[in-house]
Design a protein around this motif. Structure first.
Motif, short mmCIF file in Angstrom:
data_model
loop_
_atom_site.label_atom_id
_atom_site.label_comp_id
_atom_site.label_asym_id
_atom_site.label_seq_id
_atom_site.Cartn_x
_atom_site.Cartn_y
_atom_site.Cartn_z
N ALA A 32 0.84 -1.21 0.00
CA ALA A 32 0.00 0.00 0.00
C ALA A 32 0.87 1.25 0.00
N PHE A 33 1.96 1.23 0.77
CA PHE A 33 2.89 2.35 0.80
C PHE A 33 3.50 2.57 -0.58
N GLN A 34 3.99 1.50 -1.20
CA GLN A 34 4.59 1.61 -2.54
C GLN A 34 3.59 2.16 -3.54
N ASN A 53 8.74 -1.76 11.63
CA ASN A 53 8.15 -0.60 10.96
C ASN A 53 8.71 0.67 11.61
N GLY A 54 10.03 0.82 11.51
CA GLY A 54 10.70 1.98 12.05
C GLY A 54 11.05 1.83 13.52
N PHE A 55 11.80 2.81 14.02
CA PHE A 55 12.11 2.86 15.45
C PHE A 55 12.26 4.29 15.91
N LEU A 67 6.06 3.55 8.03
CA LEU A 67 5.58 3.78 6.66
C LEU A 67 4.40 4.74 6.62
N GLU A 68 3.44 4.53 7.52
CA GLU A 68 2.24 5.38 7.50
C GLU A 68 2.54 6.82 7.89
N GLU A 69 3.61 7.07 8.63
CA GLU A 69 3.99 8.45 8.98
C GLU A 69 4.63 9.16 7.79
N ILE A 70 5.32 8.42 6.95
CA ILE A 70 6.00 9.03 5.80
C ILE A 70 5.01 9.70 4.87
N ASN A 80 9.80 10.22 -6.73
CA ASN A 80 10.88 9.23 -6.65
C ASN A 80 11.67 9.33 -5.35
N TRP A 81 11.11 9.97 -4.32
CA TRP A 81 11.84 10.16 -3.07
C TRP A 81 10.89 10.23 -1.88
N PHE A 82 11.45 10.05 -0.68
CA PHE A 82 10.73 10.33 0.56
C PHE A 82 11.73 10.46 1.71
N HIS A 83 11.31 11.21 2.74
CA HIS A 83 12.09 11.34 3.97
C HIS A 83 11.78 10.12 4.83
N PHE A 84 12.79 9.36 5.17
CA PHE A 84 12.55 8.15 5.97
C PHE A 84 13.08 8.27 7.39
N SER A 85 13.93 9.25 7.67
CA SER A 85 14.55 9.35 8.98
C SER A 85 14.70 10.81 9.38
#
Length: 147
Positions: A32-34, A53-55, A67-70, A80-85
Motif C-alpha cells: 500500500a505504501f509503494q 516498521n521503524g524505530f 511507513l504510515e507516517e512518511i 521518486n523520493w521520501f524522507h525516511f529518517s
C-alpha cells in the motif's frame, strides 16, 4: 551485517536512553505504501520494514519513520523520493531517492549530501557513532564534504 542484527545492536546500544522498535510492517502495508508513493522500495528497505516498521530512539530523538507516517504529509515524499529518517522532530532529515537502476540516501542540510546507496551502511554508521559522535552520521557528512 543483516538488518535484523543491526537493529538488535542498535536496540542494545540505546536500551539505557530508551528506544522503541516497532513491530514489522505487513506485506499489505508495504505494498500500500509503494502504491501511494508510486514506486517500489529497494530490497533492503523492504527487508527493514519487514523486520520493523521503524524505530524511535530517545537520544537526540532520532527516528526511522513508520511507513504510515512518511505519507502523512505530501511535503515528505515525491515521485521518486521520501524522507525516511529524522532527528529532533524533523530538525534534520535523511531521505531515499530512487532512480531507474539504483537509489541513494541523502541529507538535505545546508547542502545536499549523498551518503550511500545502502540502508545497511546508513544503519551501521548510526550504530557506530549515533548522530554526532566520531563515525556517526554527521561525521560521515563531513568526510564526504571534505572529499
Amino acid at each position: 551485517m543483516t538488518i535484523y542484527r543491526l537493529l538488535s545492536e542498535i536496540q542494545l546500544k540505546h536500551l539505557k536512553e530508551g528506544i522503541t522498535i516497532n513491530p514489522p510492517a505487513s506485506i499489505q502495508s508495504i505494498e500500500a505504501f509503494q502504491s501511494k508513493i508510486g514506486f517500489n522500495l529497494p530490497a533492503d528497505f523492504i527487508e527493514f520494514y519487514s523486520t520493523c516498521n521503524g524505530f524511535e530512539c530517545e537520544e537526540h530523538m532520532f527516528n526511522i519513520r513508520k511507513l504510515e507516517e512518511i505519507t502523512d504529509f505530501e511535503r515528505d515524499y515525491g515521485s521518486n523520493w521520501f524522507h525516511f529518517s529524522d532527528y529532533l522532530v524533523s530538525s534534520d532529515l535523511w531521505s531515499l531517492r530512487v532512480f531507474e537502476n539504483h537509489y541513494e540516501i541523502f541529507n538535505l542540510g545546508e547542502v545536499e549530501i549523498v551518503l550511500t546507496s545502502s540502508l545497511n551502511e546508513f544503519l551501521e554508521r548510526y550504530l557506530k557513532g549515533d548522530i554526532f559522535e566520531p563515525e556517526g552520521l554527521y561525521y560521515w557528512h563531513e568526510e564526504i564534504k571534505s572529499k
